[in-house]
Scaffold this active site. Sequence first.
Site, mmCIF file in Angstrom:
data_model
loop_
_atom_site.group_PDB
_atom_site.id
_atom_site.type_symbol
_atom_site.label_atom_id
_atom_site.label_comp_id
_atom_site.label_asym_id
_atom_site.label_seq_id
_atom_site.Cartn_x
_atom_site.Cartn_y
_atom_site.Cartn_z
ATOM 1 N N SER A 106 -68.241 18.557 -72.465
ATOM 2 C CA SER A 106 -68.583 17.313 -71.777
ATOM 3 C C SER A 106 -67.805 16.162 -72.390
ATOM 4 O O SER A 106 -67.353 16.242 -73.532
ATOM 5 C CB SER A 106 -70.080 17.025 -71.908
ATOM 6 O OG SER A 106 -70.389 16.464 -73.186
ATOM 7 N N ASP A 107 -67.662 15.080 -71.641
ATOM 8 C CA ASP A 107 -67.189 13.844 -72.248
ATOM 9 C C ASP A 107 -68.346 13.252 -73.059
ATOM 10 O O ASP A 107 -69.486 13.715 -72.990
ATOM 11 C CB ASP A 107 -66.703 12.871 -71.179
ATOM 12 C CG ASP A 107 -65.674 11.880 -71.721
ATOM 13 O OD1 ASP A 107 -65.659 11.659 -72.950
ATOM 14 O OD2 ASP A 107 -64.902 11.327 -70.925
ATOM 15 N N HIS A 108 -68.047 12.225 -73.821
ATOM 16 C CA HIS A 108 -69.005 11.630 -74.753
ATOM 17 C C HIS A 108 -70.302 11.232 -74.036
ATOM 18 O O HIS A 108 -70.309 10.374 -73.156
ATOM 19 C CB HIS A 108 -68.374 10.398 -75.394
ATOM 20 C CG HIS A 108 -69.081 9.881 -76.601
ATOM 21 N ND1 HIS A 108 -70.353 9.384 -76.564
ATOM 22 C CD2 HIS A 108 -68.680 9.785 -77.900
ATOM 23 C CE1 HIS A 108 -70.725 8.987 -77.762
ATOM 24 N NE2 HIS A 108 -69.717 9.225 -78.607
ATOM 25 N N SER A 109 -71.407 11.911 -74.380
ATOM 26 C CA SER A 109 -72.757 11.608 -73.887
ATOM 27 C C SER A 109 -72.980 11.963 -72.426
ATOM 28 O O SER A 109 -74.030 11.611 -71.864
ATOM 29 C CB SER A 109 -73.098 10.124 -74.094
ATOM 30 O OG SER A 109 -72.935 9.737 -75.434
ATOM 31 N N ALA A 110 -72.049 12.671 -71.790
ATOM 32 C CA ALA A 110 -72.149 12.904 -70.349
ATOM 33 C C ALA A 110 -73.339 13.772 -69.970
ATOM 34 O O ALA A 110 -73.906 13.611 -68.882
ATOM 35 C CB ALA A 110 -70.860 13.533 -69.827
#
Length: 734
Positions: free
Chosen positions: A262-266
């Site tokens: 995932s991207d950051h915190s997605a």
Amino acid sequence: MKQEQLDELLESLTLDEKIGQLVQLNGNFFDSNEKVATGPVQKIGIDKDKIHLTGSILNTLGAKELKTLQNAYLEKSEKKIPMLFMADIINGFKTIFPIPLGLGCSFDAELVKKTAQIAAKEAAVSGIHITFSPMVDMVRDARWGRVMESYGEDNFLNCEYAKAMVEGYQGNNDPHSTIASCVKHFAGYGAPLAGKEYNTVELGERSLREAYLPAYKAAIDAGCHLVMTSFNTIDGIPVTANKWILKDVLRDEWGFDEVVISDHSAVKELVPHGIAAHYEEAAKLAIEAGCDIDMMTATYSNHLKDLVESGQIDIQLINESVKRVLKLKNDLGLFENPYRGANELEEQQYVMCDEFRKVAREVVSKTCVLLKNDSVLPINQNQRVAVVGPYASNKNLSGMWSINVDPDKVVTIYDGLKKQGKHVKCAEGYPMMDDDSLFESFGYGKKETNLTGNKDDRIQEAIDIAKESDVVIVAIGEHSHQSGEGGARGDITIPKVQLELLKAIKKLGKPVVTLVFSGRPLALKDVAENSDAILQCWFPGTEGGDGIADLVYGKVNPSARLSMTFPYSVGQCPIYYNHMSTGRPALESTHSKRFTSRYIDIPNDPYYCFGYGLSYSEFEYSDITLDKTTLTNDSTITASVTVSNTSDISGEEVVQLYIRDIAGSVVRPVKELKGVQKVYLAPHTSQTVTFEIKEEMLRFITKDMSFASEPGEFHIFIGHDSNTQNKQIFTLES
């Protein structure tokens, strides 16, 4: 480690150990300081006792530091599974190259590949295993801040650069000189509505497949080891929870069986997206969609175990993801050598070495685009030069994502110019921005940019040295934090305070050379009207000053071309060269002018078109010659054009091939780039350039959603940029 050993290792892991492999945190969580418990741990709400199970670390750097972290981790690890070290290495590690959008303007995939090779070498010896690059999101809207990380608006070029970057990073998997690559942001992230960061994306499947997906596929075909999910929705479903894009397309259709992160915190953000009611549901949706690693949240760590034990998800989902993570670690050789290429001595030897800086300087000179030149450039070494403006002696030349840059090692514009010119003086004159409070929206708090003292005194100082000069170089542009992630802008002009300086200098009657620094195409009408020459410099990186001086003094002849259209004004955005045909084209329609596809208050045409760029040389093209005018599935057409350098200066010309499909089962673009060749010509010489036209170049997503060509008439264009009218016609027969 052999496959059977990996299988045995997977089988031996507890559920907590498996889930730990699917969690990524940053190095702050591994600090022995007690403040960790009330800092990062408390912020994301992770169980402190589970941190030692974490499978990968984000953005911690340095061979010694990473070896220490790996040692401490393995001492606590019962199964001795090494951690992965990942980092944002976008346009260089310590030797910083021009931003990717600038690299795209080289029209040179091999040059771009070389930058990735150097970044990989520096990162590998510094202990990094994986980079979150390349970003191959196609972008057509200059308002979006992350355009700086892209290679531009063209599908053909993006595919070429995607392949080059992956091959440059990964090479032959030598642990001392290569790193794994993660293509991002999958998928369609570069098309947010209104150019606003993290906004909804509305793309039909045809547009997605034809224009946006090919570059990701090119990176995967080149062997990239990871794919990062994008923040946006596809057909109303966030990608991190989207089974169609992650399973049906990525896994099943494309055969990608490596790690999805995932991207950051997605994963956590599936809740505010409104696709999940709570974090437990977010974890369930993401793991079911095929997202293997949860970056920087506690969603997987806190909820996957309960989901398995309550029977809401099958343990096999966890096993499949863990298996992919373990395979990646094994492919990188971490079980045999958990430090991989980390080596303090080689770190000192290679990071920012003279050889790499020399390449960076060359890349700068091949990525700055000459937009205007009324016989001012190049200047000679004996001319008296005044360099003014907020970028005159500014070391902030590397762009937002150059997180590892050493500002003390950056060559400023003034430094570069005074090395080559005999009479160079400098005065910044004006501040960077009209209002420093804008920094508050960047999360940096209010701060002074680069101006101290009385503004009137400073501008007078700039005017005074300009009066004594033969030529004035005005170095202006947007602040580096006005572009990049979170840097969407509704006004993409030069800050007004800088335009005041430019206009004041222009009134002196001296020749004005404007250097423009930005992370996106800007609306430059006001700049052009007050400049005799314009060099678009992007954010050029460590060697910016020397590379730009090479161009200004004529040591290097400009050859870069725009990989993204520059609008006349922001009201045209999104604007791109390969737009679809319309039933009432402004120039060809039989309807009266008002009732055609046009604006009534601004031109339709951009200020500078895709593929545009000037040189100190002058080039002419002959008419196109085709060896035949009929193409079949089994034949080719050879298209030829003679390019002549009619000037007294040697130069490199970027010859561009475009094709238009006149009639298809769905509306087709007015023109599409299908080939590029660079030719170096001595003064008053010519060279014949040939392109092979094949049926596969004419394929598109047809009415029935197949990828195929259709018989009919095609126009072929070969010339200097996307506006070329040098045309021939051929027919494709079935």
